[in-house]
Design a protein around this motif. Structure first.
Motif, mmCIF file in Angstrom:
data_model
loop_
_atom_site.group_PDB
_atom_site.id
_atom_site.type_symbol
_atom_site.label_atom_id
_atom_site.label_comp_id
_atom_site.label_asym_id
_atom_site.label_seq_id
_atom_site.Cartn_x
_atom_site.Cartn_y
_atom_site.Cartn_z
ATOM 1 N N TYR A 215 2.567 -6.145 -4.913
ATOM 2 C CA TYR A 215 1.270 -5.969 -4.253
ATOM 3 C C TYR A 215 0.760 -4.544 -4.412
ATOM 4 O O TYR A 215 -0.425 -4.324 -4.698
ATOM 5 N N CYS B 158 -2.775 -3.348 -6.183
ATOM 6 C CA CYS B 158 -3.788 -2.627 -5.396
ATOM 7 C C CYS B 158 -4.108 -1.278 -6.032
ATOM 8 O O CYS B 158 -5.282 -0.901 -6.150
ATOM 9 N N LEU C 156 -0.781 -6.902 4.823
ATOM 10 C CA LEU C 156 -1.978 -6.061 4.792
ATOM 11 C C LEU C 156 -2.544 -5.952 3.377
ATOM 12 O O LEU C 156 -3.763 -6.025 3.182
ATOM 13 N N MET C 157 -1.672 -5.787 2.390
ATOM 14 C CA MET C 157 -2.159 -5.697 1.012
ATOM 15 C C MET C 157 -2.703 -7.038 0.538
ATOM 16 O O MET C 157 -3.667 -7.091 -0.233
ATOM 17 N N TYR D 173 -6.121 -7.203 1.893
ATOM 18 C CA TYR D 173 -7.012 -6.312 1.150
ATOM 19 C C TYR D 173 -7.432 -6.935 -0.177
ATOM 20 O O TYR D 173 -8.610 -6.886 -0.560
ATOM 21 N N ARG E 299 -10.251 -9.471 0.008
ATOM 22 C CA ARG E 299 -11.591 -9.004 0.359
ATOM 23 C C ARG E 299 -11.983 -7.786 -0.486
ATOM 24 O O ARG E 299 -12.756 -7.882 -1.436
ATOM 25 N N GLY E 300 -11.444 -6.641 -0.122
ATOM 26 C CA GLY E 300 -11.792 -5.423 -0.859
ATOM 27 C C GLY E 300 -11.364 -5.481 -2.308
ATOM 28 O O GLY E 300 -12.061 -4.956 -3.184
ATOM 29 N N GLY E 301 -10.215 -6.097 -2.588
ATOM 30 C CA GLY E 301 -9.760 -6.201 -3.962
ATOM 31 C C GLY E 301 -10.696 -7.022 -4.834
ATOM 32 O O GLY E 301 -10.928 -6.696 -5.996
ATOM 33 N N ARG F 83 -13.721 -4.931 -5.564
ATOM 34 C CA ARG F 83 -13.369 -3.883 -6.532
ATOM 35 C C ARG F 83 -13.259 -4.456 -7.928
ATOM 36 O O ARG F 83 -13.711 -3.840 -8.899
#
Length: 203
Positions: free
Chosen positions: A115, A119, A187-188, A191, A194-196, A199
């Motif tokens: 992970y 990330c 948590l990763m 991420y 959503r954020g990944g 990105r």
């Protein structure tokens, strides 16, 4: 596995390990170090390079793509780790709780590295490469993943050795480390979902 308990005296002489209490932490550190050296996800986005548009053109969700890259790393590193952990459990004397830590903690470390590498690669991609070797050996995401993995091993080891060994047993500490690693994976994973995704679409 071949030499059996006789190898313990050699380890004690080579690394200054004394007493049975050092055996399980030493084994776990060795296995976790192998886990951080197996991080195929750290360059996985960068290696797409000029072919990144193919991933975007295919009808595959970003989350499925991320899952494939993470699971590839987990399988490549996790299967040998599981075999090595089982051999350690068979060859060396340890309790059931210690055996569980020897099996679970390195596998969790491998999942965390998978992970973490993905990330970091999303945050620090290198898509303009000329040689794939440069991406694997010299990219920022790979170096950050390796050094981050070293810190993941060194910090809890030093914390327990110098501060917490007189406060709690290694089994309790190992359980707490496992919970922290599992929480980091969660948590990763959130991420990346959503954020990944955002990105990746912006690359």
């Amino acid at each position: 596995l071949v030499q059996g308990p006789g190898i313990l005296s050699a380890l004690s002489a080579a690394y200054g390990l004394t007493g049975a209490g050092f055996l399980v932490p030493f084994v776990i550190i060795v296995l976790c170090f192998c886990a951080i050296c197996t991080c195929t996800s750290a360059p996985s986005i960068s290696l797409e390079g000029p072919y990144l548009w193919i991933l975007r053109a295919n009808p595959v969700r970003e989350r499925d793509l991320f899952f494939a890259k993470v699971m590839a790393n987990v399988l490549i590193g996790g299967v040998p780790l599981a075999v090595a952990s089982a051999l350690f459990v068979i060859a060396l004397p340890m309790s059931a709780a210690d055996a569980a830590l020897v099996v679970v903690l390195p596998l969790l470390a491998q999942i965390v590295m998978a992970y973490l590498g993905l990330c970091l690669n999303l945050l620090m991609p290198r898509l303009d490469w000329v040689s794939q070797a440069a991406v694997v050996k010299q990219s920022g995401s790979v170096m950050a993943a390796v050094f981050g993995g070293m810190g993941m091993i060194a910090f809890p080891a030093l914390l327990y050795a110098f501060l917490l060994n007189s406060v709690m047993s290694f089994q309790v500490f190992g359980l707490l480390v496992g919970i922290v690693l599992a929480l980091g994976c969660l948590l990763m994973h959130l991420y990346l979902g959503r954020g990944g995704v955002r990105r990746f679409r912006a690359l």
